[in-house]
Scaffold this active site. Structure first.
Site, PDB file in Angstrom:
ATOM      1  CG  HIS A  39      -0.199  -0.017   2.354  1.00  0.00           C
ATOM      2  ND1 HIS A  39       0.458  -0.959   3.215  1.00  0.00           N
ATOM      3  CD2 HIS A  39       0.071   1.317   3.469  1.00  0.00           C
ATOM      4  CE1 HIS A  39       1.047  -0.440   4.126  1.00  0.00           C
ATOM      5  NE2 HIS A  39       0.648   0.855   4.258  1.00  0.00           N
ATOM      6  CG  HIS A 103       5.691   4.385   8.679  1.00  0.00           C
ATOM      7  ND1 HIS A 103       6.082   4.612   7.401  1.00  0.00           N
ATOM      8  CD2 HIS A 103       4.919   3.341   8.483  1.00  0.00           C
ATOM      9  CE1 HIS A 103       5.812   3.715   6.533  1.00  0.00           C
ATOM     10  NE2 HIS A 103       5.125   2.822   7.245  1.00  0.00           N
TER      11      HIS A 103
END
Length: 145
Positions: A39, A103
């Site tokens: 994704h 992240h």
């Protein structure tokens, strides 16, 4: 994550020429002609263009999971070499960054992965629907927490 699943519109000739230019600049890279992406690659394409295959792309991946992690200076050198190559093209080019150092998701590493995850990471064994849902749930819960 409900994102596109399938082959992407990869500009193979440009990808190969870019890899060669990066090598010539002194930055070591590896090339894959059969890599599954997630994704983090397709979601930005879908959001920007309406579908993940709307434009030709050259996916470039930087290891952010398996130790040893490379220093930021190596990522910077890669970016500079790619940018120098792109400047030689007579094309409008969008450079898009996603995931990686932005992240720290709760994903297994080579050092901590259970056997099923190692099969996925090292040998490319696809996840079952149950494994994918469990991973999605763990990531969603970590985000919530």
């Amino acid at each position: 994550y409900g994102t596109y699943l399938g082959a992407l519109n990869v500009a193979g000739d440009i990808a190969q020429q870019c890899a060669e230019a990066v090598w010539e600049s002194g930055v070591d890279v590896a090339v894959s002609t059969s890599m599954d992406v997630d994704h983090g690659t397709v979601q930005p394409l879908q959001e920007l263009f309406g579908e993940a295959t709307a434009r030709p792309i050259v996916p470039i991946f930087v290891n952010s999971v398996a130790t040893p992690l490379g220093p930021l200076s190596r990522s910077r050198a890669l970016g500079a070499a790619v940018g120098a190559y792109l400047a030689t093209l007579d094309k409008r080019v969008l450079v898009l960054g996603s995931g990686g150092l932005s992240h720290d998701p709760p994903v297994p590493t080579l050092a901590t992965a259970p056997p099923a995850a190692l099969d996925r990471i090292v040998h490319g064994v696809p996840m079952t629907a149950e494994q994918r849902m469990a991973r999605q749930s763990a990531v969603s819960q970590a985000a919530h927490d």
